[in-house]
Design a protein around this motif. Structure first.
Motif, PDB file in Angstrom:
ATOM      1  N   GLN A  40       0.851  -1.194   0.000  1.00 16.05           N
ATOM      2  CA  GLN A  40       0.000   0.000   0.000  1.00 16.05           C
ATOM      3  C   GLN A  40       0.882   1.237   0.000  1.00 16.05           C
ATOM      4  OE1 GLN A  40      -3.207   0.686   3.137  1.00 16.05           O
ATOM      5  NE2 GLN A  40      -1.825   2.388   3.574  1.00 16.05           N
ATOM      6  N   VAL A  77      -2.033  -1.513  -4.100  1.00 11.00           N
ATOM      7  CA  VAL A  77      -2.957  -0.515  -3.562  1.00 11.00           C
ATOM      8  C   VAL A  77      -2.239   0.833  -3.506  1.00 11.00           C
ATOM      9  CG1 VAL A  77      -4.371   0.204  -1.601  1.00 11.00           C
ATOM     10  CG2 VAL A  77      -4.208  -2.220  -2.195  1.00 11.00           C
ATOM     11  N   ILE A  89      -8.789   5.355  -4.401  1.00 11.14           N
ATOM     12  CA  ILE A  89      -8.162   4.060  -4.148  1.00 11.14           C
ATOM     13  C   ILE A  89      -7.928   3.375  -5.482  1.00 11.14           C
ATOM     14  CG2 ILE A  89      -8.351   1.852  -2.956  1.00 11.14           C
ATOM     15  CD1 ILE A  89     -10.428   3.169  -1.099  1.00 11.14           C
ATOM     16  N   VAL A  91      -6.507   0.061  -7.244  1.00 13.75           N
ATOM     17  CA  VAL A  91      -6.215  -1.337  -6.937  1.00 13.75           C
ATOM     18  C   VAL A  91      -5.714  -2.025  -8.200  1.00 13.75           C
ATOM     19  CG1 VAL A  91      -7.161  -3.530  -6.119  1.00 13.75           C
ATOM     20  CG2 VAL A  91      -7.952  -1.381  -5.111  1.00 13.75           C
ATOM     21  N   LEU A 111      -9.201  -5.436   0.496  1.00 14.31           N
ATOM     22  CA  LEU A 111      -8.081  -5.252  -0.425  1.00 14.31           C
ATOM     23  C   LEU A 111      -6.970  -6.290  -0.244  1.00 14.31           C
ATOM     24  CD1 LEU A 111      -7.793  -1.357  -0.169  1.00 14.31           C
ATOM     25  CD2 LEU A 111      -9.124  -2.709  -1.791  1.00 14.31           C
TER      26      LEU A 111
END
Length: 486
Positions: A40, A77, A89, A91, A111
């Motif tokens: 992330q 992410v 966001i 993805v 996620l």
């Protein structure tokens, strides 16, 4: 069999990205296949991948260091902060949703499957995966549902190296304190530590390294001195931009002024100009004024174009810009900056906030309509003055109007790009990375009255990465780090 090891920090901006980049180039130079990975990331500085998505700029630099193509799975992410709607966001390279910070905490478990899928793909592609954490490993309030630090390390069952930054002070307390606040299971996953950004005689901190190792039980992988050429590498976070309203390089032939707005994105477009000896690059934040002796005002990208346009006006920059144009000055708008220069920006779907239309700065006879579909593509082309370039598009919105009949460039697929005002003094383009191309940058410098430059920007980035690898090999226990990967 492929192995992995994770690098977490005692806080944000302790140099995790640079350490991973240096290790990636060092191991690639040893003949290993290396894959960077960050579960992330939060950044508005992004790069377009070969598989048609976007990832954080830091992972793009790490992939370059590892000498491998970019893929969305290096950063599954990506959070891109924007205005009232919170963060976008992304993805596995594509926009998935938007959410405010509190909402995101409940979304993270959804996620994790994508994160683990991408990690498995990267592990299958390389001898070793170098995983970078996000923020601080000691944010125990975020440990539940965590996908960025210890939560990911536990799910992937990989060891962790903890990095502390001595340059900001308190490095012994931050490293030892992390051991005290994380759970015993998380602390046991940490196999060693690195103290980064040391200045001075390393012998003066030998006792400090020993004390950290004694109190934590972790192996000391090394004391890494400050790497001066880090400034030649693209930065990930807008925090890296200089603060205040100071001047740039004195005595240069060309002054380029950049308003720094709250939602600035893809600001690595400025890096080649920073490196030019004949360019004084002046960054001005709200509260300052755009200097009246600028040769070029450069409006860069924005993650929230309408909000940044409001901030531009609130700062009085619109008045300064109009005066600059009346004096015969040049203006270049990149992506969001291009959109701001037009007559209007419409957001009928509420992509950036409340649906509606706002007036632009009116220096280009074009109109922009924001849409939910994002253009993510690498491009090559030639500007109308004959200078080639290579770069990428990363934007939402379609821009049309009279000045598009005078395009800035034609892309290799035949499409026109951008617009030029009737006076020729105002230019807009959707191409990021434009000024990293030596030929294109020289064309702009010539237009602004500077002599041709012999700066080879991309070659300089490569040299800096090789220098970073040498630096890492000299000061870190690289063999020990590899031996602890699993």
């Amino acid at each position: 069999m492929s192995r992995a090891i994770m690098f977490q920090g005692t806080g944000s901006d302790v140099g995790k990205s640079l350490v991973v980049a240096g290790l990636a180039r060092a191991l690639a130079n040893r003949g290993m296949s290396v894959a960077p990975f960050k579960p992330q990331n939060m950044s508005n500085n992004a790069a377009v991948t070969e598989d048609g998505g976007e990832i954080g700029r830091a992972q793009a630099l790490q992939a370059r260091a590892a000498k491998v193509p970019l893929t969305v799975h290096m950063n599954p992410v990506l959070l891109k902060p924007q205005s009232e709607v919170g963060a976008q966001i992304v993805v596995q390279g594509r926009v998935w949703a938007t959410a405010k910070a509190a909402e995101y905490q409940g979304i993270k478990p959804q996620l994790m499957p994508a994160v683990m899928d991408s990690f498995a793909r990267m592990k299958a592609s390389a001898d070793i995966v170098l995983v970078e954490g996000a923020g601080s490993a000691s944010e125990t309030n975020l440990r539940v549902n965590d996908i960025a630090n210890m939560g990911f390390a536990e799910a992937a069952d990989i060891p962790v190296v903890l990095i502390g930054d001595i340059d900001r002070g308190g490095v012994i307390a931050s490293l030892v304190g992390t051991k005290q606040v994380v759970s015993q299971a998380d602390a046991a996953r940490i196999v060693g530590f690195i103290v980064n950004r040391f200045r001075g005689d390393p012998a003066l901190f030998a006792d400090g390294m020993t004390e950290i190792a004694r109190q934590t039980g972790w192996h000391a992988f090394g004391l890494l001195p400050f790497f001066t050429d880090a400034a030649k590498l693209p930065a990930e976070d807008a925090l890296a931009l200089s603060y205040g309203n100071g001047a740039g390089r004195k005595g240069a032939r060309v002054k380029i002024v950049v308003p720094i707005l709250p939602h600035i994105s893809n600001f690595d477009d400025l890096d080649p100009l920073e490196a030019e000896p004949e360019v004084e690059l002046v960054k001005v934040r709200p509260g300052g004024a755009l200097p009246g002796d600028a040769d070029l005002v450069l409006l860069v990208g924005s993650k929230a174009t309408i909000a940044d346009l409001e901030a531009f006006r609130a700062a009085g920059f619109d008045i300064d810009l109009a005066a600059h144009i009346r004096r015969g000055g040049q203006v270049l708008g990149l992506c969001g900056g291009y959109q701001m220069l037009g007559r209007s920006i419409a957001d009928p779907q509420g992509v950036e906030g409340p649906a509606g239309t706002v007036a632009g700065l009116g220096h280009l006879d074009v109109e922009t309509v924001l849409t939910g579909e994002k253009s993510l593509v690498s491009v090559k082309g030639t500007s109308t003055d004959g200078a080639p370039f290579a770069g990428y598009e990363m934007h939402m919105g379609r821009t049309t109007g009279e000045d598009c009949g005078r395009p800035f460039a034609h892309l290799s697929d035949g499409r026109p790009d951008g617009a030029v005002s009737l006076s020729g003094r105002v230019t807009g383009t959707y191409v990021h990375g434009l000024l990293a191309d030596d030929a294109q940058r020289n064309a702009w410098l010539k237009r602004l009255g500077a002599p041709s430059s012999d700066l080879a920007y991309e070659a300089g980035v490569e040299a800096a990465l090789d220098g970073l690898a040498t630096h890492v090999e000299a000061h870190l226990d690289v063999d020990g780090i590899i031996a602890n990967a699993r």
